[in-house]
Motif scaffolding. Sequence first.
Motif, PDB file in Angstrom:
ATOM      1  N   ARG A  25       0.836  -1.209   0.000  1.00 49.50           N
ATOM      2  CA  ARG A  25       0.000   0.000   0.000  1.00 49.50           C
ATOM      3  C   ARG A  25       0.869   1.257   0.000  1.00 49.50           C
ATOM      4  O   ARG A  25       0.610   2.202  -0.748  1.00 49.50           O
ATOM      5  N   ARG A  26       1.920   1.262   0.815  1.00 45.81           N
ATOM      6  CA  ARG A  26       2.813   2.420   0.892  1.00 45.81           C
ATOM      7  C   ARG A  26       3.536   2.643  -0.444  1.00 45.81           C
ATOM      8  O   ARG A  26       3.617   3.762  -0.945  1.00 45.81           O
ATOM      9  N   LEU A  27       4.057   1.560  -1.040  1.00 43.70           N
ATOM     10  CA  LEU A  27       4.759   1.685  -2.319  1.00 43.70           C
ATOM     11  C   LEU A  27       3.813   2.204  -3.404  1.00 43.70           C
ATOM     12  O   LEU A  27       4.172   3.110  -4.162  1.00 43.70           O
ATOM     13  N   ALA A  28       2.605   1.649  -3.466  1.00 47.16           N
ATOM     14  CA  ALA A  28       1.631   2.118  -4.467  1.00 47.16           C
ATOM     15  C   ALA A  28       1.294   3.584  -4.243  1.00 47.16           C
ATOM     16  O   ALA A  28       1.194   4.346  -5.206  1.00 47.16           O
ATOM     17  N   ARG A  29       1.111   3.982  -2.998  1.00 47.63           N
ATOM     18  CA  ARG A  29       0.792   5.380  -2.681  1.00 47.63           C
ATOM     19  C   ARG A  29       1.922   6.293  -3.157  1.00 47.63           C
ATOM     20  O   ARG A  29       1.688   7.330  -3.781  1.00 47.63           O
ATOM     21  N   GLU A  30       3.166   5.918  -2.884  1.00 45.92           N
ATOM     22  CA  GLU A  30       4.307   6.753  -3.275  1.00 45.92           C
ATOM     23  C   GLU A  30       4.463   6.825  -4.793  1.00 45.92           C
ATOM     24  O   GLU A  30       4.724   7.890  -5.347  1.00 45.92           O
ATOM     25  N   LEU A  31       4.284   5.691  -5.479  1.00 46.60           N
ATOM     26  CA  LEU A  31       4.378   5.698  -6.942  1.00 46.60           C
ATOM     27  C   LEU A  31       3.241   6.510  -7.564  1.00 46.60           C
ATOM     28  O   LEU A  31       3.465   7.300  -8.480  1.00 46.60           O
ATOM     29  N   ALA A  32       2.035   6.314  -7.064  1.00 44.22           N
ATOM     30  CA  ALA A  32       0.880   7.054  -7.602  1.00 44.22           C
ATOM     31  C   ALA A  32       1.042   8.553  -7.387  1.00 44.22           C
ATOM     32  O   ALA A  32       0.649   9.349  -8.242  1.00 44.22           O
ATOM     33  N   ALA A  33       1.628   8.942  -6.264  1.00 51.00           N
ATOM     34  CA  ALA A  33       1.869  10.362  -5.990  1.00 51.00           C
ATOM     35  C   ALA A  33       2.829  10.972  -7.011  1.00 51.00           C
ATOM     36  O   ALA A  33       2.806  12.184  -7.249  1.00 51.00           O
TER      37      ALA A  33
END
Length: 165
Positions: free
Chosen positions: A63-71
């Motif tokens: 979830r954290r990795l996806a959030r950072e990439l999406a940002a």
Amino acid sequence: MSQDVPASAGQPELFCFERWPFSLRELREPGTHAYLWGEFPPGPYVAIVGSREASEVGNAAARRLARELAAEGVTIVSGGAVGIDASAHRGALDAGGRTLVVGPVWLDRAYPEENRPLFAEILKRGGAYCCVTGEETKAHYPSFFRRNEALVALCQLLIVGESGF
């Protein structure tokens, strides 16, 4: 159609072979159609997939990795399964980013059933749901293999968040 899926989802857009994203035309057996609810978000595309029985740490990391990439403007692609897949989709939504579900079956029978509210949220927030199987297809092993092949073909990078092996 499931009550969890927004009425505006309606019928999918039919993508004939010529209109598929180029990478889908490179499938081993590309078929002739893909179906899309929503719009293909712009790339780049990064898939985050993994175990359905992921640990709490694995789910949090995905979830954290996806959030950072999406940002950073990356579109997160996953298969919509419980575990790592759902965590990746939620991470993209957390960032207000884009996410694409590549599902094994049509949206009105989306699998797994417990993630239908997540799929509805993805569509409401500008994401998309895509499948490369026909309307009559049921969620069984061949449809999962087709889903996985299409998911990998769409992405520039595949990250396995946690594996059961």
